[in-house]
Design an enzyme around this catalytic site. Structure first.
Site, short mmCIF file in Angstrom:
data_model
loop_
_atom_site.label_atom_id
_atom_site.label_comp_id
_atom_site.label_asym_id
_atom_site.label_seq_id
_atom_site.Cartn_x
_atom_site.Cartn_y
_atom_site.Cartn_z
N ASP A 1 89.12 -42.38 2.62
CA ASP A 1 88.30 -41.52 1.78
C ASP A 1 88.57 -41.84 0.31
OD1 ASP A 1 86.65 -38.72 1.90
OD2 ASP A 1 87.96 -38.80 0.15
N LEU A 2 87.53 -42.27 -0.39
CA LEU A 2 87.68 -42.70 -1.79
C LEU A 2 88.19 -41.56 -2.67
CD1 LEU A 2 87.33 -44.81 -4.02
CD2 LEU A 2 84.93 -44.09 -4.21
#
Length: 216
Positions: A163-164
């Site tokens: 997840d960025l």
């Protein structure tokens, strides 16, 4: 959000994860700012998986619009696997889904039917077992299953490294500096290990921080 546990039992668990995460001075600040977090176990896992696929790469506001359009196809009632499969591809495209997302929704329902998957069975499986099983579905990746683990199955110890937003939050809060992607990933994972067995809660606070980073 509805409470999953009794008030006494729920409070006990909340205090336990807060006590653990408060050992981290950065998370302690976020806990003080945002208060307690709760997780909930839900059923109709296939429906949440479909919803997750439909909302990917969309803002929360737009995702809600798509979800309402989807539910309106079934008069606001939770559709069964067969009802979704019986919904023509063109109808799913008609509510704004891309070709790929419409196909993935059908893929999910077909897989659940063919494998005869039931909520009780899935709730009993380990995180890695579920990831291995559900990523067999074309269009469903590890990140998607991790979101289901967190917010549909209520698993407390999940850290979504891909997840960025989470990666950016860890880098920003803990001042991680490296140009090597491999080293960065290892350092983020190393940092997250101290939050086990409550990494899901840590993720929730990190997302809150990411959404409220002041403009520079």
């Amino acid at each position: 959000m509805k409470k999953l546990l009794s008030s006494a039992g729920g409070l006990s668990l909340i205090m336990h994860y807060i006590k653990h995460l408060n050992r981290d001075k950065e998370l302690k600040k976020l806990i003080k700012q945002h208060g307690e977090m709760k997780l909930q176990k839900r059923n109709r896992i296939y429906l949440h998986l479909c919803s997750s696929i439909m909302s990917q790469q969309l803002s929360t506001k737009v995702a809600r619009v798509f979800h309402k359009r989807f539910m309106d196809l079934y008069n606001g009632k939770d559709p069964s696997l067969q009802e979704i499969l019986d919904t023509p591809f063109e109808t799913l495209r008609g509510i704004g889904l891309s070709n790929a997302k419409a196909a993935y929704v059908h893929n999910i329902c077909r897989f659940f039917m063919e494998e005869k998957l039931e909520d009780g069975q899935l709730h009993k499986m380990s995180n890695e077992e579920l990831i291995a099983l559900l990523t067999k579905i074309k269009g469903v990746g590890r990140w998607t299953v991790e979101m289901i683990l967190m917010f549909t199955l209520g698993r407390e110890d999940v850290f979504a490294i891909d997840d960025l937003g989470l990666r950016q939050a860890v880098v920003g809060l803990y001042g991680i500096k490296t140009k090597s992607k491999n080293k960065l990933r290892k350092e983020i994972l190393r940092t997250s290990e101290q939050w086990a067995p409550y990494r899901t809660y840590a993720c929730m606070y990190l997302w809150r921080w990411k959404d409220n980073v002041p403009d520079e």
